[in-house]
Design a protein around this motif. Structure first.
Motif, PDB file in Angstrom:
ATOM      1  N   LYS A  24     -11.670 -18.020  -2.977  1.00 30.73           N
ATOM      2  CA  LYS A  24     -10.408 -16.955  -3.317  1.00 30.73           C
ATOM      3  C   LYS A  24      -9.376 -17.269  -2.116  1.00 30.73           C
ATOM      4  O   LYS A  24      -8.137 -16.915  -2.496  1.00 30.73           O
ATOM      5  N   GLU A  25     -10.044 -17.452  -0.867  1.00 28.70           N
ATOM      6  CA  GLU A  25      -9.114 -17.333   0.248  1.00 28.70           C
ATOM      7  C   GLU A  25      -8.217 -18.717   0.131  1.00 28.70           C
ATOM      8  O   GLU A  25      -6.783 -18.782   0.340  1.00 28.70           O
ATOM      9  N   PHE A  26      -8.800 -19.778  -0.345  1.00 26.10           N
ATOM     10  CA  PHE A  26      -8.284 -20.969  -0.568  1.00 26.10           C
ATOM     11  C   PHE A  26      -7.043 -20.985  -1.610  1.00 26.10           C
ATOM     12  O   PHE A  26      -5.871 -21.354  -1.425  1.00 26.10           O
ATOM     13  N   ALA A  27      -7.369 -20.389  -2.576  1.00 27.95           N
ATOM     14  CA  ALA A  27      -6.405 -20.068  -3.659  1.00 27.95           C
ATOM     15  C   ALA A  27      -5.283 -19.240  -3.367  1.00 27.95           C
ATOM     16  O   ALA A  27      -4.000 -19.361  -3.621  1.00 27.95           O
ATOM     17  N   LYS A  28      -5.596 -18.116  -2.609  1.00 24.45           N
ATOM     18  CA  LYS A  28      -4.434 -17.216  -1.981  1.00 24.45           C
ATOM     19  C   LYS A  28      -3.384 -17.886  -1.090  1.00 24.45           C
ATOM     20  O   LYS A  28      -2.589 -18.031  -1.386  1.00 24.45           O
ATOM     21  N   ASN A  29      -4.148 -18.926  -0.172  1.00 20.06           N
ATOM     22  CA  ASN A  29      -3.329 -19.606   0.585  1.00 20.06           C
ATOM     23  C   ASN A  29      -2.458 -20.417  -0.275  1.00 20.06           C
ATOM     24  O   ASN A  29      -1.151 -20.651   0.322  1.00 20.06           O
ATOM     25  N   PHE A  30      -3.127 -21.274  -1.187  1.00 24.75           N
ATOM     26  CA  PHE A  30      -2.314 -22.152  -2.040  1.00 24.75           C
ATOM     27  C   PHE A  30      -1.029 -21.419  -2.516  1.00 24.75           C
ATOM     28  O   PHE A  30      -0.127 -22.191  -2.643  1.00 24.75           O
ATOM     29  N   MET A  31      -1.345 -20.112  -3.197  1.00 28.75           N
ATOM     30  CA  MET A  31      -0.332 -19.758  -3.962  1.00 28.75           C
ATOM     31  C   MET A  31       0.551 -19.156  -2.991  1.00 28.75           C
ATOM     32  O   MET A  31       2.080 -19.146  -3.202  1.00 28.75           O
ATOM     33  N   GLN A  32       0.480 -18.661  -1.669  1.00 27.27           N
ATOM     34  CA  GLN A  32       1.477 -18.455  -0.784  1.00 27.27           C
ATOM     35  C   GLN A  32       2.252 -19.446  -0.310  1.00 27.27           C
ATOM     36  O   GLN A  32       3.237 -19.389  -0.511  1.00 27.27           O
ATOM     37  N   ARG A  33       1.504 -20.544   0.010  1.00 21.90           N
ATOM     38  CA  ARG A  33       2.111 -22.025   0.209  1.00 21.90           C
ATOM     39  C   ARG A  33       3.061 -22.362  -0.693  1.00 21.90           C
ATOM     40  O   ARG A  33       4.245 -22.851  -0.277  1.00 21.90           O
ATOM     41  N   HIS A  34       2.783 -22.109  -2.093  1.00 23.92           N
ATOM     42  CA  HIS A  34       3.852 -22.578  -3.213  1.00 23.92           C
ATOM     43  C   HIS A  34       4.480 -21.524  -3.975  1.00 23.92           C
ATOM     44  O   HIS A  34       5.145 -21.707  -4.864  1.00 23.92           O
ATOM     45  N   ASN A  35       4.653 -20.159  -3.324  1.00 28.82           N
ATOM     46  CA  ASN A  35       5.417 -19.364  -3.607  1.00 28.82           C
ATOM     47  C   ASN A  35       5.149 -18.904  -5.243  1.00 28.82           C
ATOM     48  O   ASN A  35       6.287 -18.859  -5.984  1.00 28.82           O
ATOM     49  N   ILE A  36       3.848 -19.153  -5.386  1.00 22.40           N
ATOM     50  CA  ILE A  36       3.237 -18.472  -6.772  1.00 22.40           C
ATOM     51  C   ILE A  36       3.000 -16.986  -6.566  1.00 22.40           C
ATOM     52  O   ILE A  36       2.354 -16.566  -5.922  1.00 22.40           O
ATOM     53  N   PRO A  37       3.561 -16.232  -7.474  1.00 16.04           N
ATOM     54  CA  PRO A  37       3.476 -14.708  -7.558  1.00 16.04           C
ATOM     55  C   PRO A  37       1.903 -14.505  -7.585  1.00 16.04           C
ATOM     56  O   PRO A  37       1.316 -14.633  -8.615  1.00 16.04           O
ATOM     57  N   THR A  38       1.442 -13.634  -6.690  1.00 25.23           N
ATOM     58  CA  THR A  38       0.075 -12.842  -6.589  1.00 25.23           C
ATOM     59  C   THR A  38      -0.008 -11.689  -6.000  1.00 25.23           C
ATOM     60  O   THR A  38       1.000 -11.577  -5.053  1.00 25.23           O
ATOM     61  N   ALA A  39      -0.952 -10.923  -5.965  1.00 28.32           N
ATOM     62  CA  ALA A  39      -0.960  -9.791  -5.089  1.00 28.32           C
ATOM     63  C   ALA A  39      -1.154 -10.111  -3.599  1.00 28.32           C
ATOM     64  O   ALA A  39      -1.861 -11.072  -3.106  1.00 28.32           O
ATOM     65  N   ARG A  40      -0.500  -9.297  -2.748  1.00 32.27           N
ATOM     66  CA  ARG A  40      -0.389  -9.369  -1.361  1.00 32.27           C
ATOM     67  C   ARG A  40      -2.005  -9.101  -0.853  1.00 32.27           C
ATOM     68  O   ARG A  40      -2.663  -8.465  -1.372  1.00 32.27           O
ATOM     69  N   TYR A  41      -2.150 -10.184   0.208  1.00 36.45           N
ATOM     70  CA  TYR A  41      -3.482  -9.979   0.624  1.00 36.45           C
ATOM     71  C   TYR A  41      -3.728 -10.269   2.237  1.00 36.45           C
ATOM     72  O   TYR A  41      -3.005 -10.637   2.764  1.00 36.45           O
ATOM     73  N   ALA A  42      -4.963 -10.155   2.689  1.00 35.67           N
ATOM     74  CA  ALA A  42      -5.493 -10.575   3.897  1.00 35.67           C
ATOM     75  C   ALA A  42      -6.861 -11.074   3.928  1.00 35.67           C
ATOM     76  O   ALA A  42      -7.506 -10.918   2.831  1.00 35.67           O
ATOM     77  N   SER A  43      -7.235 -12.000   4.557  1.00 37.99           N
ATOM     78  CA  SER A  43      -8.712 -12.583   4.362  1.00 37.99           C
ATOM     79  C   SER A  43      -9.260 -12.521   5.752  1.00 37.99           C
ATOM     80  O   SER A  43      -8.548 -12.555   6.807  1.00 37.99           O
ATOM     81  N   PHE A  44     -10.511 -12.381   5.912  1.00 41.03           N
ATOM     82  CA  PHE A  44     -11.525 -12.242   7.128  1.00 41.03           C
ATOM     83  C   PHE A  44     -12.704 -12.880   7.100  1.00 41.03           C
ATOM     84  O   PHE A  44     -13.311 -13.012   5.817  1.00 41.03           O
TER      85      PHE A  44
END
Ligand code: AMP
Ligand code: GLY
Length: 446
Positions: free
Chosen positions: A124-144
């Motif tokens: 899920k972290e990979f997917a969220k980072n991917f979306m952030q990198r490519h400006n794909i709309p997704t819920a705001r997040y933090a990973s740990f």
């Protein structure tokens, strides 16, 4: 030059003699795929591993574990398999496509991405980072990570209830916890990061903003450049009517989705689907297979809730009945580089599927209960896809939590639903449970 000639001959051979296909999986999704593949004019032999009680008439059943790549490879060589279709995510995330690409012993095409592409679902972290990198709309997040419990707990202050906490890795659809209580959110973080909940999958977590809206699933088949958008679907994930109770693999699905306007689909295409495919190219991640976009419609805008690297179950049981064209031709064109030339034809009928489950699912349940009433009826426009069944001495028995996915077709989703429920009335097994409200939330059912 020589390589090109070989490729052409290979393609011609396929058209000429048909292809040998190995389908890996045993659920309703794979039954629907087997049913659709068996209609193909390009099919020679269909092999299904391990399959279930509904698939015997569609192909040769093989006792193979999809995670044992060497055993799959031996089977591929023995049966001259040309194409492998991977139903579920686990073998993809574990690298089955990489294995066969590297194999010197076979030249089989695998429908499904390699490990790196499968990370869209595998982390899920990979997917969220991917979306952030490519400006794909997704819920705001933090990973740990597992050494960051204190930071993770502290970061809850930056989010509002309900808190959404996700195990990073594959957790069989159970790794998402949504809670109103900050204490429960804190306990969940502790359980995942330090307590071993979800094992390796929970050693990293994603905390994200809760999105309110309507969920919809969109699917594409892509070779990393071209793509085809398949019919979209809505899945009913909760066990109880009115979307209550525990999450399941899915208790029913409908297609098309009435609230999916042209405008929304265009937004999903421009803001999500195209940027995802381009993002994979930019990140140099080759991708050959399905991408499943789990979307939330917030107002009139699409957001990605999750990516999957395979088709959905039970969404496949409504998506494939709505495709007129040859599914094996689609798979073949993925391997031969001719995906852009494939003509995807959609059936105008709507489809709905209702899952009949074993009492107790998604918790503990009994199996081995005889199923009656699954008989062919040429006057009924639908298919009974088996999910958890087995045949013993010519009788059909339950063999899983989700037992059958009963798909009806009709001019409208409402007609299709009526057809599903009509059939369900005739099917019996002890402890059978199904939701009686599939589609009711969006249709004015009388
Ligand atoms: P996932 O496994 O990521 O699909 O999550 C399972 C289910 O949890 C989804 O189908 C949604 O119903 C719900 N969910 C996940 N993420 C969110 C979110 N950010 N906001 C609201 N609901 C969510
Ligand atoms: N039905 C949801 C899934 O296949 O993940």
């Amino acid at each position: 030059m020589k390589f090109r000639t070989i490729l052409c001959l290979r393609t011609e051979t396929h058209y000429f003699y048909g292809m040998n296909v190995l389908l890996l999986g045993s659920g309703g999704r794979e039954h629907a795929m087997a049913w659709k593949l068996s209609e193909s004019s390009m099919l020679r032999d269909l092999h299904i591993a391990p399959g279930n009680g509904g698939m015997h008439e569609l192909g040769t059943m093989a006792d193979l574990d999809a995670m044992d790549f060497q055993a799959v490879e031996r089977y591929v060589r023995r049966h001259k398999i040309d194409l492998i279709v991977v139903g579920s995510e686990a073998p993809l995330v574990a690298g089955i496509s990489d294995y066969f690409e590297a194999s010197q012993k076979t030249s089989v095409t695998v429908v499904g991405p390699k490990k790196q592409g499968a990370m869209l679902e595998g982390s899920k972290e990979f997917a969220k980072n991917f979306m952030q990198r490519h400006n794909i709309p997704t819920a705001r997040y933090a990973s740990f990570g597992s050494d960051q419990l204190a930071e993770a707990v502290q970061s809850l202050d930056a989010f509002q209830a309900p808190y959404v906490i996700k195990a990073d890795g594959l957790a069989g659809g159970k790794g998402v916890i949504i809670t109103e209580s900050k204490k429960e959110a804190t306990d969940t973080l502790k359980a995942m990061l330090e307590g071993g909940a979800f094992k390796e999958a929970g050693k990293r977590v994603v905390i994200e903003e809760f999105l309110t809206g309507q969920e919809v699933s969109m699917f594409v088949m892509t070779d990393g450049k071209s793509y085809h958008i398949l019919p979209s679907a809505k899945d009913y994930k909760r066990i109880g009517e009115g979307d209550t109770g525990l999450n399941t693999g899915g208790m029913g699905a409908i297609s098309p989705v009435p609230y999916l306007s042209e405008e929304f689909q265009q937004k999903a295409l421009n803001q999500i689907i195209i940027p995802t495919i381009k993002g994979l190219t930019k990140d140099e991640i080759p991708y050959h297979g399905f991408i499943f976009f789990g979307l939330m419609k917030v107002g009139s805008d699409p957001y990605v809730i999750e990516y999957n690297c395979r088709m959905g179950d039970p969404e496949t049981e409504v998506v494939l009945p709505r495709i007129k064209s040859d599914l094996l031709h689609l798979f073949e064109s993925l391997g031969s580089g001719l995906l852009s030339e494939y003509d995807l034809e959609i059936d105008e009928r709507a489809a709905a599927t209702v899952v009949m489950a074993s009492e107790g699912y998604p918790g503990a349940y009994e199996t081995n209960r005889e199923i009656k009433g699954v008989v062919e009826d040429p006057n009924w426009d639908g298919m009974v896809f088996h999910a958890g069944t087995k045949i013993s001495r010519r009788k059909l028995y339950t063999n899983g939590g989700r037992v059958l996915a009963v798909t009806g077709r009709g001019a409208t989703v409402e007609d299709a639903l009526k057809r599903s429920y009509e059939k369900i009335e005739k099917i019996t097994f002890e402890g059978a449970y199904c939701r009686m409200d599939i589609g009711a939330d969006i249709l004015d059912l009388a």
